[in-house]
Design a protein around this motif. Structure first.
Motif, short mmCIF file in Angstrom:
data_model
loop_
_atom_site.label_atom_id
_atom_site.label_comp_id
_atom_site.label_asym_id
_atom_site.label_seq_id
_atom_site.Cartn_x
_atom_site.Cartn_y
_atom_site.Cartn_z
N ALA A 150 3.12 -22.12 4.24
CA ALA A 150 4.30 -22.38 4.31
C ALA A 150 5.22 -22.20 5.12
N ASP A 151 4.90 -21.73 5.66
CA ASP A 151 5.22 -21.32 7.20
C ASP A 151 5.23 -21.52 8.04
N TRP A 152 3.80 -22.58 8.10
CA TRP A 152 3.02 -23.57 9.37
C TRP A 152 4.03 -25.07 9.11
N VAL A 153 4.10 -24.92 8.27
CA VAL A 153 5.19 -26.30 8.00
C VAL A 153 6.56 -26.62 8.50
N ARG A 154 7.17 -24.89 7.91
CA ARG A 154 7.90 -25.09 8.31
C ARG A 154 8.60 -24.81 9.76
N GLY A 155 7.98 -24.38 10.20
CA GLY A 155 7.41 -24.15 11.85
C GLY A 155 7.60 -25.59 12.79
N MET A 156 6.57 -26.03 12.12
CA MET A 156 6.44 -27.94 12.37
C MET A 156 7.94 -28.57 12.79
N TRP A 157 8.05 -28.20 11.63
CA TRP A 157 10.28 -29.10 11.40
C TRP A 157 10.80 -28.61 12.51
N ILE A 158 10.40 -26.79 12.46
CA ILE A 158 11.52 -26.65 13.69
C ILE A 158 11.44 -27.21 14.86
#
Length: 204
Positions: free
Chosen positions: A95-103
């Motif tokens: 979840a943290d990874w995909v959030r960082g990707m969208w950022i």
């Protein structure tokens, strides 16, 4: 050509894959905000356009919600007591990874919108005059019958390709684009273009 493919395709993909592994701030860096504001850019207008575009492209189409559900959803094994800790950690990490990707994607869109005017101004104020002056130096060297040095041209050409590649990579570069960074880069870009044009078919 291979250099441009690296900068335009492989490096951005690698950045999007590995950079989200680190903690990424969701807000635009204040240094960048001050820089674009001092350049006469309406930050509020930029934010509204980018938010609308990001919403239309990724949220309303379901791409972002689907990715967040897929990477942060249920992980097989969570019903077993011994597997709950590991599964929870995996789910949190994903979840943290995909959030960082969208950022990263949002920040790239914001930089493109906010810095497009600066890019265009730099093109006409720095790059175009450097290219024309470089061609004038090239013509003078040809008139003086200086020897052709393919090795020197090779390095000058690839230096220009390298800097142009960095130009396309700037929107997702993982550092704050301060005025010093932008000015330094634009100076390097103009120098590289001049160097390549001045030595297109002549020696040093």
């Amino acid at each position: 050509m291979s250099h441009m493919v690296f900068w335009l395709v492989f490096l951005p993909i690698l950045t999007i894959i590995f950079l989200p592994l680190m903690k990424i701030a969701a807000d635009i860096d204040p240094v960048e905000l001050r820089m674009v504001t001092s350049a006469g850019v309406d930050v509020q207008e930029v934010a509204e356009k980018v938010n609308a575009r990001f919403s239309n492209w990724f949220i309303r189409t379901g791409v972002m919600p689907a990715s967040e559900s897929f990477f942060g959803g249920y992980v097989p094994g969570t019903d077993q007591q011994e597997g709950m800790g590991m599964a929870t950690n995996m789910r949190t990490f994903a979840a943290d990874w995909v959030r960082g990707m969208w950022i990263i994607v949002y920040r790239a869109m914001w930089r493109l919108q906010a810095l497009s005017g600066i890019y265009i101004a730099a093109l006409f104020a720095i790059c175009l005059p450097a290219f024309i002056d470089g061609l004038a130096v090239r013509a003078r060297k040809r008139y003086q019958f200086e020897n052709y040095n393919p090795v020197f041209f090779y390095f000058s050409y690839h230096s220009a390709v390298l800097v142009l590649g960095i130009l396309f990579y700037l929107p997702i570069v993982p550092v704050a684009l301060s005025p010093l960074v932008v000015i330094l880069f634009l100076g390097l870009l103009g120098t590289a273009i001049w160097w390549a044009a001045a030595n297109l078919q002549t020696g040093s």
